[in-house]
Motif scaffolding. Sequence first.
Motif, PDB file in Angstrom:
ATOM      1  N   TRP A 293     113.970  21.130  51.333  1.00 59.75           N
ATOM      2  CA  TRP A 293     115.168  21.086  52.164  1.00 59.75           C
ATOM      3  C   TRP A 293     116.007  22.355  52.055  1.00 59.75           C
ATOM      4  CZ3 TRP A 293     113.450  17.393  54.859  1.00 59.75           C
ATOM      5  CH2 TRP A 293     112.788  16.294  54.267  1.00 59.75           C
ATOM      6  N   ASP A 294     115.410  23.458  51.694  1.00 55.86           N
ATOM      7  CA  ASP A 294     116.114  24.740  51.721  1.00 55.86           C
ATOM      8  C   ASP A 294     115.942  25.339  53.107  1.00 55.86           C
ATOM      9  OD1 ASP A 294     116.781  24.507  49.034  1.00 55.86           O
ATOM     10  OD2 ASP A 294     114.893  25.444  48.371  1.00 55.86           O
ATOM     11  N   LEU A 295     117.058  25.685  53.736  1.00 55.89           N
ATOM     12  CA  LEU A 295     117.028  26.234  55.079  1.00 55.89           C
ATOM     13  C   LEU A 295     116.564  27.689  55.031  1.00 55.89           C
ATOM     14  CD1 LEU A 295     117.640  25.838  58.094  1.00 55.89           C
ATOM     15  CD2 LEU A 295     119.957  26.706  57.624  1.00 55.89           C
ATOM     16  N   LEU A 296     115.499  28.002  55.798  1.00 55.61           N
ATOM     17  CA  LEU A 296     115.011  29.380  55.868  1.00 55.61           C
ATOM     18  C   LEU A 296     115.727  30.162  56.960  1.00 55.61           C
ATOM     19  CD1 LEU A 296     111.147  28.928  55.421  1.00 55.61           C
ATOM     20  CD2 LEU A 296     112.847  29.530  53.704  1.00 55.61           C
ATOM     21  N   TYR A 297     115.809  29.566  58.128  1.00 54.95           N
ATOM     22  CA  TYR A 297     116.505  30.220  59.225  1.00 54.95           C
ATOM     23  C   TYR A 297     116.791  29.185  60.302  1.00 54.95           C
ATOM     24  CZ  TYR A 297     111.709  30.328  61.020  1.00 54.95           C
ATOM     25  OH  TYR A 297     110.450  29.988  61.405  1.00 54.95           O
ATOM     26  N   GLU A 298     117.708  29.545  61.198  1.00 55.60           N
ATOM     27  CA  GLU A 298     118.001  28.733  62.361  1.00 55.60           C
ATOM     28  C   GLU A 298     118.148  29.650  63.555  1.00 55.60           C
ATOM     29  OE1 GLU A 298     121.942  26.945  62.588  1.00 55.60           O
ATOM     30  OE2 GLU A 298     122.409  27.916  60.671  1.00 55.60           O
ATOM     31  N   THR A 299     117.801  29.115  64.718  1.00 54.60           N
ATOM     32  CA  THR A 299     117.872  29.901  65.940  1.00 54.60           C
ATOM     33  C   THR A 299     118.041  28.950  67.104  1.00 54.60           C
ATOM     34  OG1 THR A 299     116.759  31.581  67.274  1.00 54.60           O
ATOM     35  CG2 THR A 299     115.377  29.894  66.290  1.00 54.60           C
ATOM     36  N   MET A 300     118.467  29.506  68.236  1.00 57.49           N
ATOM     37  CA  MET A 300     118.665  28.712  69.437  1.00 57.49           C
ATOM     38  C   MET A 300     117.374  28.696  70.262  1.00 57.49           C
ATOM     39  SD  MET A 300     121.683  27.571  69.174  1.00 57.49           S
ATOM     40  CE  MET A 300     121.775  26.852  70.815  1.00 57.49           C
ATOM     41  N   ILE A 301     117.074  27.517  70.789  1.00 59.08           N
ATOM     42  CA  ILE A 301     115.910  27.423  71.679  1.00 59.08           C
ATOM     43  C   ILE A 301     116.178  28.183  72.963  1.00 59.08           C
ATOM     44  CG2 ILE A 301     114.476  25.859  73.034  1.00 59.08           C
ATOM     45  CD1 ILE A 301     114.762  23.796  70.919  1.00 59.08           C
ATOM     46  N   ASP A 302     117.383  27.967  73.542  1.00 57.33           N
ATOM     47  CA  ASP A 302     117.731  28.598  74.811  1.00 57.33           C
ATOM     48  C   ASP A 302     118.561  29.849  74.563  1.00 57.33           C
ATOM     49  OD1 ASP A 302     116.491  26.436  76.010  1.00 57.33           O
ATOM     50  OD2 ASP A 302     118.346  25.270  76.046  1.00 57.33           O
ATOM     51  N   ASP A 303     118.551  30.729  75.522  1.00 53.12           N
ATOM     52  CA  ASP A 303     119.374  31.936  75.474  1.00 53.12           C
ATOM     53  C   ASP A 303     120.703  31.634  76.145  1.00 53.12           C
ATOM     54  OD1 ASP A 303     117.255  33.271  74.299  1.00 53.12           O
ATOM     55  OD2 ASP A 303     116.396  33.809  76.244  1.00 53.12           O
ATOM     56  N   HIS A 304     121.800  31.429  75.331  1.00 51.29           N
ATOM     57  CA  HIS A 304     123.125  31.145  75.856  1.00 51.29           C
ATOM     58  C   HIS A 304     123.945  32.419  75.904  1.00 51.29           C
ATOM     59  CE1 HIS A 304     122.624  26.774  75.814  1.00 51.29           C
ATOM     60  NE2 HIS A 304     122.010  26.923  74.628  1.00 51.29           N
TER      61      HIS A 304
ATOM     62  N   GLY B 274     111.145  33.486  62.147  1.00 51.70           N
ATOM     63  CA  GLY B 274     111.800  32.773  63.220  1.00 51.70           C
ATOM     64  C   GLY B 274     112.040  33.627  64.448  1.00 51.70           C
ATOM     65  N   ALA B 275     111.455  34.820  64.473  1.00 50.72           N
ATOM     66  CA  ALA B 275     111.633  35.711  65.613  1.00 50.72           C
ATOM     67  C   ALA B 275     110.849  35.185  66.809  1.00 50.72           C
ATOM     68  CB  ALA B 275     111.173  37.119  65.250  1.00 50.72           C
ATOM     69  N   LEU B 276     111.368  35.461  67.988  1.00 43.48           N
ATOM     70  CA  LEU B 276     110.697  35.068  69.216  1.00 43.48           C
ATOM     71  C   LEU B 276     109.518  36.007  69.449  1.00 43.48           C
ATOM     72  CD1 LEU B 276     110.698  33.197  71.679  1.00 43.48           C
ATOM     73  CD2 LEU B 276     112.154  34.878  72.844  1.00 43.48           C
ATOM     74  N   HIS B 277     108.333  35.453  69.412  1.00 41.00           N
ATOM     75  CA  HIS B 277     107.117  36.264  69.534  1.00 41.00           C
ATOM     76  C   HIS B 277     106.754  36.520  70.999  1.00 41.00           C
ATOM     77  CE1 HIS B 277     103.186  37.868  68.410  1.00 41.00           C
ATOM     78  NE2 HIS B 277     102.668  37.095  69.358  1.00 41.00           N
ATOM     79  N   ALA B 278     106.863  35.504  71.845  1.00 42.28           N
ATOM     80  CA  ALA B 278     106.536  35.640  73.260  1.00 42.28           C
ATOM     81  C   ALA B 278     107.248  34.562  74.032  1.00 42.28           C
ATOM     82  CB  ALA B 278     105.020  35.545  73.472  1.00 42.28           C
ATOM     83  N   VAL B 279     107.463  34.817  75.318  1.00 47.91           N
ATOM     84  CA  VAL B 279     108.107  33.848  76.195  1.00 47.91           C
ATOM     85  C   VAL B 279     107.471  33.973  77.570  1.00 47.91           C
ATOM     86  CG1 VAL B 279     109.962  35.444  76.823  1.00 47.91           C
ATOM     87  CG2 VAL B 279     110.300  32.966  77.064  1.00 47.91           C
ATOM     88  N   THR B 280     107.315  32.841  78.247  1.00 49.42           N
ATOM     89  CA  THR B 280     106.696  32.837  79.577  1.00 49.42           C
ATOM     90  C   THR B 280     107.778  32.964  80.648  1.00 49.42           C
ATOM     91  OG1 THR B 280     106.835  30.438  79.848  1.00 49.42           O
ATOM     92  CG2 THR B 280     104.912  31.306  78.699  1.00 49.42           C
ATOM     93  N   GLU B 281     107.332  33.094  81.864  1.00 48.57           N
ATOM     94  CA  GLU B 281     108.253  33.053  82.988  1.00 48.57           C
ATOM     95  C   GLU B 281     108.716  31.618  83.211  1.00 48.57           C
ATOM     96  OE1 GLU B 281     106.115  34.585  86.265  1.00 48.57           O
ATOM     97  OE2 GLU B 281     106.025  36.656  85.503  1.00 48.57           O
ATOM     98  N   SER B 282     109.766  31.466  83.984  1.00 48.31           N
ATOM     99  CA  SER B 282     110.287  30.132  84.278  1.00 48.31           C
ATOM    100  C   SER B 282     109.282  29.379  85.143  1.00 48.31           C
ATOM    101  CB  SER B 282     111.627  30.242  85.013  1.00 48.31           C
ATOM    102  OG  SER B 282     112.590  30.850  84.178  1.00 48.31           O
ATOM    103  N   LYS B 283     108.915  28.204  84.668  1.00 49.29           N
ATOM    104  CA  LYS B 283     107.948  27.365  85.356  1.00 49.29           C
ATOM    105  C   LYS B 283     108.464  25.935  85.399  1.00 49.29           C
ATOM    106  CE  LYS B 283     104.675  30.601  85.656  1.00 49.29           C
ATOM    107  NZ  LYS B 283     104.092  31.098  86.925  1.00 49.29           N
TER     108      LYS B 283
END
Length: 1334
Positions: free
Chosen positions: A150-161, A215-224
Amino acid sequence: MKNLQLSSEISFDVELQLEEEVLLFSAFDIERNRLFFVSSTDGVYIRQLPLSRKEQKERLWNKNLSPTENDTMDLEPGDSITALDYLMEKEALLVGTSNGYLMLHTGDGSDTEVVGRVEGGVKCVAPSPDGALIAIVTGFGQILVMTHDWDLLYETMIDDHPADVDVRDATGSTIYPFENSISWRGDGKYFATLSESKDSSSSQKKLKIWERDSGALHAVTESKAFMEAALDWMPSGAKVATSFDRKADNKGPLIVFFERNGLERSSFSINELMDATIEVLKWNCSSDLLGAVVRCEKYDAIKIWSFSNNHWYLKQEIRYPKRDRVKFMWDPMKPLHLISWTRGGKITTYNFVWMTAVMENSIALVIDNSNVLVTPLALSLMPPPMYLFKLKFPTAVCDMAFFSKSSKNQMAACLSDGSLCIVEFPAYDTWEELEGKEFFVETSSEMAFGSLKHLIWLDSRILLGVSYNSDTDTCLLTSSSKDESSHCQGNYLSGYSLQEIEIVCSEDCVLGLVASSGWGAKVSCQFSLEGPVIGIVPNPAKRGSAFVQLDGGRIVEYTSKLGITGVPADQKKLDYGIGFSSSCSSMSIASVYDNGVLQPLPFGLDDNGRLHVSGRLLCNNCSGFSFYSNSANQMITHLILTTKQDLLFIVDMDDILHGNLEVKYENFIKVSNRNREENRDSINIWERGAKLVGVLHGDAAAVLLQTTRGNLECIHPRKLVLASIVNALVQRRFRDALLMVRRHRIDFNIIVDHCGWQNFLQCANEFVKQVKNLSYITEFVCSVKNENVTEKLYRNIVTLPYLKASKDIQAENFDGFYGKSKISSVLQAIREALEDQVPASPAKELCILTTLARSEPPHIEEALKRIKMVREMELLVVDDPQRKSYPSAEEATKHLLWLTNSEAVYEAALGLYDLNLAAIVALNSQKDPKEFLPFLQGLERMPPLIMKYTIDLKLQRYESALKNIVSAGDAYYEDSINLMKNNPQLFPLGIQLFTDPFKRSQILEAWGDHLHGDKCFEDAATSYLCCSSLEKALKAYRACGHWKGVLTVAGFLKLGKEEVLRLANELCEELQALGKPAEAAKIALEYCDDVASGIQFLISAREWEEALRIGFIHRREDLISEVKCAALECAGILISEYEEGLEKVGKYLARYLAVRQRRLLLAAKLQSEDRSIDDADDETASDTSSNFSGMSAYTTGTRRGSSASTSSTTASKARQTRHQKKRGKIRAGSPGEEIALVEHLKGMSLTTGAQHELKSLLVALVMLGNEETARKVQRMGDSFQLSQRAAVKLAEDTVSNNNIDERKHTLEHYVQKVRGELPHLETISWQSKVLLSS
């Protein structure tokens, strides 16, 4: 090229506490094989899955066994469970709630532990595959990644706000309504999520790939237009499966695959209406099956796809009512085990098996959704998704059965909606006309048969299948009549049952078309079974019968009498000996003849790769198997199996029934041993992972493999090809056999050798009549050779059970073929068949010339005579119709020159004394005219006999040359003499040809001179005597040591007494030098009257008794005393030599036993280390063992002649040296040391001459009063002979024995053994019984 078949299913219920309660989430405990469920009332239910087949059977019949355990979690008011998973490291459930609590629940009734709380609530929890990390999606759209501590490594947002937007509103409630899921890659280095796209409408989403460590974003697709939370990463890591909503395009959902870099890789449509939705996507653990829950308007369905040859096939569809809201999961350890559950608490486990889509008659029936792709592989090798024609069904096909007998071909298909369809195909030879067509198939009955499994045909109008029902307690019959109801055997309980279905056709079948409508079906009989059915196969040996494999491998026979007499069916149990030791998901029956009796032989392949046959284990690393038949009655002749090591084996059925498979097929594993012969029964599959899908029977003799890419490969194993060729030859189908030989590049001699070439001579006419094609016959003629290919080239491949009878045929039974070789006899038979069966044509004449040229030896002269006849017809310049039946002389000559050596043809043309023909041959053989024209012109100017004589000399035909030159007259007499002197073998013929006495005497004297020069002195003397040349005859006799002939010829010459005396003395000296003192003694006594010299010669010859006799005749005491002294001296030498021989026998035997013992010990050691060295060559093992020897070599040769010789002559030493080199020396550590020691012991035996001399010496010693000396000599000789024979017998006994007994295998023991055998042998004839007494 395979179909996914539902093998078995088991259903059980979760007993919910409240009526309105429904199941929401599930989790799986791999270690304990438990299922966890969480309900809408926060209840936790635990269901233990059956671990074994026995437990499954018990739970099938006893629903109360091991009831569901339940527990309740205490949550805050208004809180609810929103996520669930099982942590193996904690051995507890990880529960997430809407208020953000993370809790561990062990499920054993203990308290729930709260491990933390996250803001916004928990939407999803997903442990990594290795269990080290846990990913959590919160209600605020955050991803939290923490360790299992239960040690937190990292947190990130799913969406780009945007930076000025807070994810929480004033009340602190979540603003992230989108249901999300997390999918990890198989190695845990990446995970994927779906997120909303802020730059488009709310229906557009993005697939994001995240790195594990940072936790870095490796790749992202186009909006589908991604659909809900349907997301799963293939365990192998190749691609991510998602689904697209295409309602905007008025199309159904689409399953799309993405790579790790976010690029779209491929996609396929699920072929549903636009209102369908995909809720769940799940890969199985082996990444070869993709399952999905598809919500349709009227039903929900679990669909399962597989991928091959760049196409996605829907292999199974399981339908559920909409109210069940079914969900599923794959077993994490079993790739073909699926678990489904409904909101109402019904859990069903499905076990699938892969079955080949290729039927027994090589027709491929590939299921793809509601289509069945039909391809007869014997006509065309088209891999799916290509096909010859297609069958279209109302709904998805779940199972099918194919029936083929005589000209009738039928198929039955079970559909996902529970209906049954029947199709009847036209005659097989009209299928090519159906190419590219699509046929719609109607259902055969309004009745829903439910989920039928293991569907087979019992007859052309009877089907048999297995149904499973977990709710009904009554027999489902289409008719309510009492008679039909009586067909139900026993009380039908919920579980498995056999259903027999009667098929009726109401429409007449149209020839050449597919009959897909007008069929009716009804259940004619149904009865319950003891447990799950693993498989059903028809019994080929009995009509209307089938073998049913129950759980555990037990096999029972089901016999239906409905199709014969209409009486009720029955079930008959068979002997357990034909069953299997474990359940085999793949089962087939082979029809074989065992000792002339037709019997079914069951084969089964279990999940562990073990191939069972009739109660015994055949192979433990099998990956697939099939059968091959080359007989017209479809009797199985070979088993084809592939192993996990990518080896393909061709196994004879006779080997399975009666052979030693472990030795012949090396336990079906790859053996690498350079000293071992190449295993012709196995083939290395060139592409790893290729699967055996079927075979082509009969003359096709092909094995079909499908690679992992999906393409089909067809191979023709040599063993199957040879079996089909031999089968065709046995059936006298010579043309078919010849075509197979040419197509597969088999040695043409198999046509002749399969039953013995003598037997083929009787079939030559039929062979030529069937083949007809003269080019093929010429090719066959050119390939015939004297060796038997069935015993050499193909001895390890083809088995000829009928070869024994054919070997009894003897060559003398065939007139005109006695004493001829295989080539000459076969070609003569073919030539005679061509003359009888084939009409005259140029091709026929060329083929006949081929048979003459390829004979052994070649019949070139006969061939040239035929060409000469054609040449004479051309010179006549007559318009003869027969002339058109022959090739031109030039063409025939060129053909003959192409077949044989041009020089041999030219010489054969000369041998016919036809200079014109010789010129034609020379011109067509590209000879230089400057070389042959002057020679031929010179011959043309000679008289005929001299021309023939000159040609014969050139061709080295000396007998013919002598006859011609003698016929030419006396003028050529000197040439005749010179010819005979240069070729002495002509002297006998010359004596016959010349009748003049004077000339005959000259020839005889010349012949004698030749024989004398070749050191054939006796023959030379005979020749001289024939021509009265006595002086030369005397010299010839004297040269060969023939003293009687010398003295006889001296008498004819009337020599004086002194000349004869001098000649006799010279002969005595010459015979003494030649080692013939006994004969010299006769001359000294008879011609020279020299008694003293005669006795000396007899002493040298060891003729002791004769020497005493001559001494007493002439009363010469001095000579008698001399004989006595020589005898005593010889006795002493023999005694010492026998003592030395005894010592050497013991030494050689001890050395032999030591070498033999060491070799046996080493062989046993190597055998225990590596089983593959069991059959290593004895010579190799001897090489290895004898290298340990460190003893010196014994190289003493065997004593020749008499052992009593006091000295060795130079000649005897030379012969002894040559003999020793020929036999080889005994060298310690050499490969042949054992054999050399045994041979040396055998060579030490007393020779016949030595025994004669020894006996003569014993008699002489007794006569001279030396009885004790004689007794001692005999005793030592006897001891030596016994020891030598005992040592040889001991060595012979241990050579073939793999065990040496130190107490039994001793020299003393064998001496006693041999002593008892000696009185019955002739080898003791030299002994005196009187001297044996003490």
